[in-house]
Scaffold this motif. Structure first.
Motif, PDB file in Angstrom:
ATOM      1  N   ALA A  51       0.831  -1.209   0.000  1.00  0.00           N
ATOM      2  CA  ALA A  51       0.000   0.000   0.000  1.00  0.00           C
ATOM      3  C   ALA A  51       0.865   1.258   0.000  1.00  0.00           C
ATOM      4  N   LEU A  52       2.030   1.203   0.633  1.00  0.00           N
ATOM      5  CA  LEU A  52       2.993   2.304   0.574  1.00  0.00           C
ATOM      6  C   LEU A  52       3.783   2.285  -0.722  1.00  0.00           C
ATOM      7  N   THR A  53       4.235   1.105  -1.113  1.00  0.00           N
ATOM      8  CA  THR A  53       5.100   0.980  -2.283  1.00  0.00           C
ATOM      9  C   THR A  53       4.373   1.366  -3.570  1.00  0.00           C
ATOM     10  N   ALA A  54       3.098   0.998  -3.688  1.00  0.00           N
ATOM     11  CA  ALA A  54       2.345   1.288  -4.920  1.00  0.00           C
ATOM     12  C   ALA A  54       2.247   2.789  -5.165  1.00  0.00           C
ATOM     13  N   THR A  55       1.958   3.553  -4.112  1.00  0.00           N
ATOM     14  CA  THR A  55       1.858   5.003  -4.257  1.00  0.00           C
ATOM     15  C   THR A  55       3.217   5.614  -4.585  1.00  0.00           C
ATOM     16  N   LEU A  57       5.738   4.193  -6.176  1.00  0.00           N
ATOM     17  CA  LEU A  57       6.134   3.878  -7.543  1.00  0.00           C
ATOM     18  C   LEU A  57       5.394   4.739  -8.561  1.00  0.00           C
ATOM     19  N   THR A  58       4.070   4.790  -8.460  1.00  0.00           N
ATOM     20  CA  THR A  58       3.313   5.555  -9.452  1.00  0.00           C
ATOM     21  C   THR A  58       3.599   7.052  -9.341  1.00  0.00           C
ATOM     22  N   GLY A  59       3.830   7.533  -8.113  1.00  0.00           N
ATOM     23  CA  GLY A  59       4.160   8.944  -7.955  1.00  0.00           C
ATOM     24  C   GLY A  59       5.475   9.300  -8.616  1.00  0.00           C
ATOM     25  N   ALA A  60       6.492   8.451  -8.418  1.00  0.00           N
ATOM     26  CA  ALA A  60       7.804   8.728  -9.006  1.00  0.00           C
ATOM     27  C   ALA A  60       7.758   8.645 -10.530  1.00  0.00           C
ATOM     28  N   VAL A  61       7.058   7.651 -11.055  1.00  0.00           N
ATOM     29  CA  VAL A  61       7.004   7.465 -12.504  1.00  0.00           C
ATOM     30  C   VAL A  61       6.202   8.577 -13.173  1.00  0.00           C
ATOM     31  N   SER A  62       5.080   8.954 -12.549  1.00  0.00           N
ATOM     32  CA  SER A  62       4.177   9.902 -13.208  1.00  0.00           C
ATOM     33  C   SER A  62       4.651  11.349 -13.132  1.00  0.00           C
ATOM     34  N   THR A  63       5.493  11.705 -12.148  1.00  0.00           N
ATOM     35  CA  THR A  63       5.867  13.106 -11.962  1.00  0.00           C
ATOM     36  C   THR A  63       6.582  13.700 -13.186  1.00  0.00           C
ATOM     37  N   PRO A  64       7.679  13.112 -13.668  1.00  0.00           N
ATOM     38  CA  PRO A  64       8.315  13.714 -14.862  1.00  0.00           C
ATOM     39  C   PRO A  64       7.471  13.579 -16.114  1.00  0.00           C
ATOM     40  N   ILE A  65       6.689  12.496 -16.221  1.00  0.00           N
ATOM     41  CA  ILE A  65       5.843  12.316 -17.394  1.00  0.00           C
ATOM     42  C   ILE A  65       4.715  13.350 -17.409  1.00  0.00           C
ATOM     43  N   SER A  66       4.152  13.631 -16.238  1.00  0.00           N
ATOM     44  CA  SER A  66       3.098  14.644 -16.147  1.00  0.00           C
ATOM     45  C   SER A  66       3.626  16.014 -16.558  1.00  0.00           C
ATOM     46  N   GLY A  67       4.853  16.331 -16.129  1.00  0.00           N
ATOM     47  CA  GLY A  67       5.440  17.606 -16.518  1.00  0.00           C
ATOM     48  C   GLY A  67       5.594  17.734 -18.021  1.00  0.00           C
ATOM     49  N   ARG A  68       6.044  16.677 -18.660  1.00  0.00           N
ATOM     50  CA  ARG A  68       6.226  16.693 -20.120  1.00  0.00           C
ATOM     51  C   ARG A  68       4.877  16.818 -20.841  1.00  0.00           C
ATOM     52  N   LEU A  69       3.883  16.050 -20.364  1.00  0.00           N
ATOM     53  CA  LEU A  69       2.554  16.140 -20.965  1.00  0.00           C
ATOM     54  C   LEU A  69       1.950  17.525 -20.755  1.00  0.00           C
ATOM     55  N   LEU A 103      -4.981  -1.795  -3.374  1.00  0.00           N
ATOM     56  CA  LEU A 103      -3.681  -1.454  -3.950  1.00  0.00           C
ATOM     57  C   LEU A 103      -3.847  -0.682  -5.260  1.00  0.00           C
ATOM     58  N   ILE A 104      -4.877  -1.018  -6.043  1.00  0.00           N
ATOM     59  CA  ILE A 104      -5.142  -0.259  -7.264  1.00  0.00           C
ATOM     60  C   ILE A 104      -5.494   1.188  -6.914  1.00  0.00           C
ATOM     61  N   GLY A 105      -6.313   1.354  -5.881  1.00  0.00           N
ATOM     62  CA  GLY A 105      -6.663   2.695  -5.442  1.00  0.00           C
ATOM     63  C   GLY A 105      -5.460   3.483  -4.968  1.00  0.00           C
ATOM     64  N   ARG A 106      -4.593   2.834  -4.203  1.00  0.00           N
ATOM     65  CA  ARG A 106      -3.389   3.509  -3.723  1.00  0.00           C
ATOM     66  C   ARG A 106      -2.464   3.880  -4.882  1.00  0.00           C
ATOM     67  N   ALA A 107      -2.384   3.025  -5.897  1.00  0.00           N
ATOM     68  CA  ALA A 107      -1.564   3.348  -7.070  1.00  0.00           C
ATOM     69  C   ALA A 107      -2.132   4.560  -7.802  1.00  0.00           C
ATOM     70  N   LEU A 108      -3.444   4.636  -7.927  1.00  0.00           N
ATOM     71  CA  LEU A 108      -4.061   5.800  -8.566  1.00  0.00           C
ATOM     72  C   LEU A 108      -3.789   7.071  -7.769  1.00  0.00           C
ATOM     73  N   GLU A 109      -3.801   6.980  -6.440  1.00  0.00           N
ATOM     74  CA  GLU A 109      -3.507   8.161  -5.632  1.00  0.00           C
ATOM     75  C   GLU A 109      -2.100   8.686  -5.893  1.00  0.00           C
ATOM     76  N   GLY A 110      -1.166   7.790  -6.211  1.00  0.00           N
ATOM     77  CA  GLY A 110       0.200   8.211  -6.478  1.00  0.00           C
ATOM     78  C   GLY A 110       0.331   9.106  -7.696  1.00  0.00           C
ATOM     79  N   PHE A 111      -0.586   8.967  -8.669  1.00  0.00           N
ATOM     80  CA  PHE A 111      -0.514   9.796  -9.867  1.00  0.00           C
ATOM     81  C   PHE A 111      -0.695  11.274  -9.559  1.00  0.00           C
ATOM     82  N   LEU A 214      14.628  -0.479  -3.182  1.00  0.00           N
ATOM     83  CA  LEU A 214      14.773   0.517  -2.127  1.00  0.00           C
ATOM     84  C   LEU A 214      13.678   0.385  -1.078  1.00  0.00           C
ATOM     85  N   SER A 215      12.451   0.137  -1.535  1.00  0.00           N
ATOM     86  CA  SER A 215      11.327   0.078  -0.610  1.00  0.00           C
ATOM     87  C   SER A 215      11.137  -1.294   0.016  1.00  0.00           C
ATOM     88  N   LYS A 216      11.571  -2.351  -0.672  1.00  0.00           N
ATOM     89  CA  LYS A 216      11.338  -3.707  -0.159  1.00  0.00           C
ATOM     90  C   LYS A 216      12.612  -4.410   0.284  1.00  0.00           C
TER      91      LYS A 216
END
Length: 478
Positions: A51-55, A57-69, A103-111, A214-216
């Motif tokens: 529940a921690l790791t999913a958020t 991961l998606t937060g780190a991946v989406s941050t630079p991609i969101s900026g570019r978009l 876990l799907i919900g937590r991953a969406l929150e990371g975006f 790093l997280s696990k």
């Protein structure tokens, strides 16, 4: 500098900062639930730890991609989509008691984490010059403010009903989304180039391979073949991704811009500052909640510990304005240098108390975390100004996204390294069990706190060195 006629700069700043705080709450509202998630979700502790790791991961991946978009299709549109993902994810978490949908919900929150970098770039598009510095400083500090305030708020609400946490988070984020649509105009800067799908996939793969161990790593073992193999794979994929991006005419991340002296040094300082920020969240809460029998603990509940840590978030927000004033008078380099030095001063006070073996009470920790938070507020205020002063207007979303990613990587590294140190050097106590009798419980020892504090102090020194090397690179901003 473009402005937004008919819209109050104060309203723009308030709306964007509220959105930043709302999405940063997602990182810490889960903390009080961690011990109870196996019971709530009918699963094992190893599974619910995702529940921690999913958020993350998606937060780190989406941050630079969101900026570019945001640079390509409009920052307001992409921010709305980021906030919408948080709303949907919060509703999913609030309506389930099963592991997989949670876990799907937590991953969406990371975006939602991409909203902070987008908000900083939107301020550059919309605020008048005289309000830009303070607005960017406040938005930049919203990450730390939300993280600091999330713990006590979540601890109090979770005592009533854990689902209420996510209903509340979804409602707050939805209100921010509506406010963005009502207040913010469409972004004036857009790019016509196509999206680098292969670059996005490569970056996502590389970050996943890095952040998973790093997280696990503490759970899997830091020297196991799985952990070491993932680290090695991350290095290889990052190298291949960088080579691919360097050759592209319109890459996802412009590495030539990222390699500029000002941008590279600021990103390195951001990594170190993110480490110091998250370390401040780990060490004090352990000292507050550990039993007094350990010799260094205070035996407080999660709620009380969170309340003692909450002032740090308010101090961070207040000192972001101090940082903005320093930027206006002396330039971003001074604000970053002073902020990093003040952070180090806070850790130095903690180090002296640990070496002298003095008891560190709750109010000592309030003072120490407030000093560190003041430094973080000033340092975070400077980073976007330094980045945006070194890149073209059309690349502000992308550059701020990368800078936000470096902060996230610093926080992830602190979680792994400081967590490992505190888990290695422990005191084992026999404490009463709910089933009767006693059972062993491990708590960090003074040696563990000492080593973790030294590492955090080194991170502050690295930030000071990086900031000092910016001499002559950036002029004061009017």
């Amino acid at each position: 500098m473009p402005t937004t006629p008919g819209r109050s700069p104060a309203v723009i700043i308030a709306v964007l900062c509220a959105a930043g705080i709302a999405v940063s709450l997602m990182q810490t509202i889960i903390v009080p639930l961690i011990p109870w998630l196996p019971q709530y979700l009918h699963s094992s502790g190893d599974n619910t730890a995702w529940a921690l790791t999913a958020t993350l991961l998606t937060g780190a991946v989406s941050t630079p991609i969101s900026g570019r978009l945001g640079d390509m299709y409009g920052k307001r549109l992409i921010m709305v989509l980021c906030l919408a993902a948080v709303v949907v994810g919060s509703v999913v978490c609030a309506m389930t008691e099963q592991l997989t949908p949670f876990l799907i919900g937590r991953a969406l929150e990371g975006f939602g984490m991409g909203a902070i970098a987008l908000g900083i770039s939107m301020m550059r598009d919309t605020l008048p010059p005289e309000r830009l510095g303070s607005g960017i400083a406040a938005m930049s500090s919203s990450l730390g403010v939300g993280g600091a305030l999330g713990l006590p708020i979540a601890a109090v609400i979770a005592q009533a009903h854990w689902h209420a946490l996510f209903w509340g988070a979804g409602a707050i984020t939805l209100a921010c989304l509506v406010a963005i649509l009502l207040v913010m105009p469409p972004s004036p800067t857009q790019r016509s180039a196509g999206f680098d799908y292969l670059g996005a996939l490569g970056l996502a793969a590389a970050l996943t391979l890095l952040l998973l161990p790093l997280s696990k790593g503490a759970t899997w073992g830091w020297t196991t073949p799985l952990t070491l193999g993932l680290f090695a794979a991350a290095v290889i994929v990052f190298a291949l991704w960088a080579a691919y991006e360097w050759r592209r005419d319109d890459p996802l991340v412009d590495l030539r811009t990222t390699a500029q002296r000002t941008v590279a040094l600021t990103n390195a300082a951001s990594l170190a500052t993110g480490f110091a920020l998250f370390s401040m969240s780990i060490i004090p809460v352990q000292l507050l909640m550990a039993p007094a029998l350990t010799g260094n603990g205070n035996g407080l509940s999660m709620v009380k510990a969170g309340l003692f840590l909450a002032p740090g978030g308010l101090v961070m927000f207040a000192f972001s304005n101090v940082g903005a004033r320093i930027i206006r008078l002396f330039g971003g380099r001074r604000s970053l240098t002073i902020g990093a030095a003040v952070m180090g001063l806070g850790y130095l006070f903690l180090l002296v108390m640990l070496i002298a073996d003095w008891h560190i009470g709750p109010w000592h920790l309030v003072a120490i975390t407030s000093i560190i938070s003041a430094g973080i507020g000033m340092a975070y205020a400077a980073m976007p100004s330094l980045i945006m002063g070194a890149v073209p207007l059309r690349q502000t979303g992308e550059a701020n996204g990368v800078n936000a990613l470096m902060r996230s990587l610093g926080m992830s590294s602190a979680s792994a390294i400081v967590g490992m140190v505190l888990a290695t050097y422990v005191i084992v106590l026999q404490l009463p069990s709910e089933r009767g009798g006693t059972e062993p419980h491990a708590f960090p020892s003074n040696t563990g706190y000492l080593i973790a504090t030294i590492i955090s102090l080194i991170a502050c020194v690295i930030a000071v060195v990086c900031a000092s090397m910016l001499r002559g690179e950036v002029e004061p901003v009017d």
